[in-house]
Design a protein around this motif. Structure first.
Motif, mmCIF file in Angstrom:
data_model
loop_
_atom_site.group_PDB
_atom_site.id
_atom_site.type_symbol
_atom_site.label_atom_id
_atom_site.label_comp_id
_atom_site.label_asym_id
_atom_site.label_seq_id
_atom_site.Cartn_x
_atom_site.Cartn_y
_atom_site.Cartn_z
ATOM 1 N N PRO A 104 0.956 -1.471 0.079
ATOM 2 C CA PRO A 104 -0.076 -0.074 -0.065
ATOM 3 C C PRO A 104 1.135 1.370 0.101
ATOM 4 C CG PRO A 104 -0.806 -1.692 1.552
ATOM 5 C CD PRO A 104 0.307 -2.155 0.909
ATOM 6 N N PHE A 105 1.977 1.301 0.634
ATOM 7 C CA PHE A 105 2.512 2.477 0.772
ATOM 8 C C PHE A 105 3.540 2.948 -0.376
ATOM 9 C CE2 PHE A 105 6.302 -0.204 1.339
ATOM 10 C CZ PHE A 105 7.532 0.675 0.995
ATOM 11 N N LEU A 106 3.690 1.860 -1.202
ATOM 12 C CA LEU A 106 4.128 1.893 -2.552
ATOM 13 C C LEU A 106 2.954 2.427 -3.503
ATOM 14 C CD1 LEU A 106 6.589 -0.987 -3.252
ATOM 15 C CD2 LEU A 106 7.279 1.257 -2.567
ATOM 16 N N ARG A 107 1.762 2.062 -3.272
ATOM 17 C CA ARG A 107 0.865 2.526 -4.333
ATOM 18 C C ARG A 107 0.604 4.075 -3.983
ATOM 19 N NH1 ARG A 107 -1.520 -2.621 -3.106
ATOM 20 N NH2 ARG A 107 -2.967 -1.354 -1.594
ATOM 21 N N ARG A 108 0.635 4.325 -2.714
ATOM 22 C CA ARG A 108 0.558 5.684 -2.493
ATOM 23 C C ARG A 108 1.699 6.724 -2.770
ATOM 24 N NH1 ARG A 108 -1.333 3.241 2.692
ATOM 25 N NH2 ARG A 108 0.955 3.918 3.356
ATOM 26 N N ARG A 109 2.782 6.220 -2.772
ATOM 27 C CA ARG A 109 3.877 6.955 -3.271
ATOM 28 C C ARG A 109 3.709 7.209 -4.793
ATOM 29 N NH1 ARG A 109 10.188 5.138 -2.369
ATOM 30 N NH2 ARG A 109 11.122 7.158 -3.512
ATOM 31 N N ARG B 271 3.281 10.757 -6.708
ATOM 32 C CA ARG B 271 4.528 11.385 -7.621
ATOM 33 C C ARG B 271 4.304 10.759 -9.222
ATOM 34 N NH1 ARG B 271 9.900 10.195 -4.869
ATOM 35 N NH2 ARG B 271 10.722 11.870 -6.825
ATOM 36 N N PRO B 272 3.178 11.298 -9.961
ATOM 37 C CA PRO B 272 2.976 10.709 -11.291
ATOM 38 C C PRO B 272 4.047 10.912 -11.940
ATOM 39 C CG PRO B 272 2.189 13.230 -10.921
ATOM 40 C CD PRO B 272 2.559 12.437 -9.451
ATOM 41 N N HIS B 273 5.116 11.653 -11.865
ATOM 42 C CA HIS B 273 6.387 11.588 -12.748
ATOM 43 C C HIS B 273 6.952 10.185 -12.217
ATOM 44 C CE1 HIS B 273 9.395 14.062 -14.942
ATOM 45 N NE2 HIS B 273 10.262 12.801 -14.996
ATOM 46 N N LEU B 274 7.198 9.974 -11.218
ATOM 47 C CA LEU B 274 7.666 8.551 -10.595
ATOM 48 C C LEU B 274 6.997 7.349 -11.358
ATOM 49 C CD1 LEU B 274 9.718 6.719 -9.143
ATOM 50 C CD2 LEU B 274 8.507 7.013 -7.020
ATOM 51 N N ALA B 275 5.719 7.425 -11.340
ATOM 52 C CA ALA B 275 4.951 6.396 -11.837
ATOM 53 C C ALA B 275 4.882 6.303 -13.483
ATOM 54 C CB ALA B 275 3.382 6.622 -11.710
ATOM 55 N N ALA B 276 5.116 7.406 -13.996
ATOM 56 C CA ALA B 276 5.498 7.352 -15.468
ATOM 57 C C ALA B 276 6.690 6.905 -15.885
ATOM 58 C CB ALA B 276 5.494 8.867 -16.014
ATOM 59 N N SER B 277 7.779 7.041 -15.145
ATOM 60 C CA SER B 277 9.226 6.522 -15.194
ATOM 61 C C SER B 277 9.026 4.952 -14.846
ATOM 62 C CB SER B 277 9.940 6.982 -14.372
ATOM 63 O OG SER B 277 10.486 8.534 -14.504
ATOM 64 N N VAL B 278 8.298 4.586 -14.178
ATOM 65 C CA VAL B 278 8.154 3.236 -13.972
ATOM 66 C C VAL B 278 7.420 2.279 -15.129
ATOM 67 C CG1 VAL B 278 7.285 1.338 -12.583
ATOM 68 C CG2 VAL B 278 8.329 3.377 -11.499
ATOM 69 N N ARG B 279 6.598 3.060 -15.462
ATOM 70 C CA ARG B 279 5.833 2.557 -16.840
ATOM 71 C C ARG B 279 6.785 2.490 -17.919
ATOM 72 N NH1 ARG B 279 1.372 5.480 -14.529
ATOM 73 N NH2 ARG B 279 2.033 7.152 -16.028
ATOM 74 N N ARG B 280 7.568 3.613 -18.269
ATOM 75 C CA ARG B 280 8.480 3.622 -19.291
ATOM 76 C C ARG B 280 9.607 2.724 -19.142
ATOM 77 N NH1 ARG B 280 8.434 8.996 -19.225
ATOM 78 N NH2 ARG B 280 10.402 9.125 -17.705
ATOM 79 N N VAL B 281 10.005 2.539 -18.015
ATOM 80 C CA VAL B 281 11.019 1.387 -17.808
ATOM 81 C C VAL B 281 10.326 -0.045 -18.127
ATOM 82 C CG1 VAL B 281 12.725 0.383 -16.190
ATOM 83 C CG2 VAL B 281 12.461 2.759 -16.452
ATOM 84 N N ARG C 148 18.091 3.376 -9.390
ATOM 85 C CA ARG C 148 18.052 1.977 -8.721
ATOM 86 C C ARG C 148 16.354 1.781 -7.997
ATOM 87 N NH1 ARG C 148 20.459 0.688 -2.856
ATOM 88 N NH2 ARG C 148 19.674 -1.325 -2.308
ATOM 89 N N THR C 149 15.636 2.847 -7.525
ATOM 90 C CA THR C 149 14.517 3.003 -7.295
ATOM 91 C C THR C 149 13.275 2.366 -8.370
ATOM 92 O OG1 THR C 149 15.035 4.292 -5.363
ATOM 93 C CG2 THR C 149 12.797 4.106 -5.920
ATOM 94 N N VAL C 150 13.624 3.325 -9.243
ATOM 95 C CA VAL C 150 12.597 2.973 -10.270
ATOM 96 C C VAL C 150 12.716 1.535 -10.967
ATOM 97 C CG1 VAL C 150 11.889 4.146 -12.740
ATOM 98 C CG2 VAL C 150 12.572 5.692 -10.999
ATOM 99 N N LEU C 151 13.926 1.238 -11.160
ATOM 100 C CA LEU C 151 14.114 -0.120 -11.761
ATOM 101 C C LEU C 151 13.577 -1.196 -10.914
ATOM 102 C CD1 LEU C 151 17.802 -0.160 -13.138
ATOM 103 C CD2 LEU C 151 15.614 -0.783 -14.595
ATOM 104 N N ASP C 152 13.706 -1.135 -9.616
ATOM 105 C CA ASP C 152 13.133 -2.146 -8.691
ATOM 106 C C ASP C 152 11.721 -2.007 -8.627
ATOM 107 O OD1 ASP C 152 15.801 -2.718 -7.725
ATOM 108 O OD2 ASP C 152 15.372 -1.505 -6.113
ATOM 109 N N GLU D 99 16.020 13.067 -14.429
ATOM 110 C CA GLU D 99 15.498 14.461 -14.677
ATOM 111 C C GLU D 99 14.879 15.181 -13.599
ATOM 112 O OE1 GLU D 99 16.311 15.966 -17.074
ATOM 113 O OE2 GLU D 99 17.278 14.608 -18.384
ATOM 114 N N PRO D 100 14.015 14.439 -12.833
ATOM 115 C CA PRO D 100 13.093 15.122 -11.948
ATOM 116 C C PRO D 100 13.872 15.515 -10.621
ATOM 117 C CG PRO D 100 12.568 12.916 -11.610
ATOM 118 C CD PRO D 100 13.407 12.988 -13.078
ATOM 119 N N ALA D 101 14.963 14.501 -10.313
ATOM 120 C CA ALA D 101 15.769 14.798 -8.848
ATOM 121 C C ALA D 101 17.058 15.353 -9.121
ATOM 122 C CB ALA D 101 15.934 12.949 -8.478
#
Length: 214
Positions: free
Chosen positions: A76-81, A85-95, A121-125, A203-205
């Motif tokens: 749940p805490f990952l879903r909330r995160r 953070r839509p930019h992070l979610a978009a990066s995850v989908r792109r990867v 590392r976070t986005v890849l995981d 880019e975002p960080a």
């Protein structure tokens, strides 16, 4: 080295290992900086760099395993995160889209390069947690990238320790050198088609101290 100095060195090493373990979840942690500082503080302890490198590699790999399992179970805490953070979610989908169906060699290269990119590392995981058919291969690549990053960051601290006369000068030079490495890796990734999936992760960080851990 006296007992007090040994305790201080052990404390810095423990803090560095915990930071490496945790920065899979919290990529803003200055894990690389703490690893270099642990190397500098453990000067005079026989075999300390090798032991620290092994511990850092193991912590980096275990951090990936934990985040991968949590992502796969939809914690749940990952879903909330991701929702916050839509930019992070978009990066995850792109990867996910970029790595799904890639050759093993190409995907392994992406995983290794992402270890040196802030936030990579976070986005890849998170992405691999939703690609279960690649999870076993990813763990092999993660272990390899953890070894490479741990060897690199410990060696950087060790070399500076033997070149410069003070701890803080060594730390400053290590920070500048590792930030330069992260910047170069990001630029190469943007220009290389096979690694282009890694480039948006920075880019975002922006740059972080001593890059991302692994």
């Amino acid at each position: 080295m006296g007992s007090a100095a040994l305790l201080t060195a052990a404390g810095f090493c423990a803090l560095a290992v915990l930071a490496v373990l945790g920065d899979a979840f919290l990529p803003f942690l200055p894990s690389g900086t703490l690893v270099v500082l642990a190397v500098l503080k453990s000067e005079g302890v026989a075999g300390a760099p090798l032991v620290l490198a092994a511990a850092v590699a193991l912590a980096s790999f275990l951090g990936d395993v934990l985040l991968l399992k949590l992502a796969r179970r939809g914690a749940p805490f990952l879903r909330r995160r991701l929702a916050r953070r839509p930019h992070l979610a978009a990066s995850v989908r792109r990867v996910q889209h970029a790595l799904d169906g890639r050759t093993s060699r190409t995907a392994a290269t992406v995983v290794i390069v992402a270890r040196f990119v802030p936030g990579g590392r976070t986005v890849l995981d998170l992405a691999m947690g939703h690609l279960p058919h690649q999870s076993r291969a990813f763990l092999r690549w993660s272990a390899l990238s953890a070894l490479i990053w741990a060897g690199y960051i410990v060696a950087l601290g060790w070399l500076d320790l033997h070149v410069f006369s003070t701890v803080w000068l060594s730390l400053a030079v290590s920070s500048l050198a590792a930030t330069a490495v992260s910047t170069v890796v990001a630029r190469v990734a943007r220009r290389h088609r096979r690694l282009s999936v890694v480039a948006p992760l920075v880019e975002p960080a922006g740059p972080t101290p001593l890059g991302d851990a692994a």
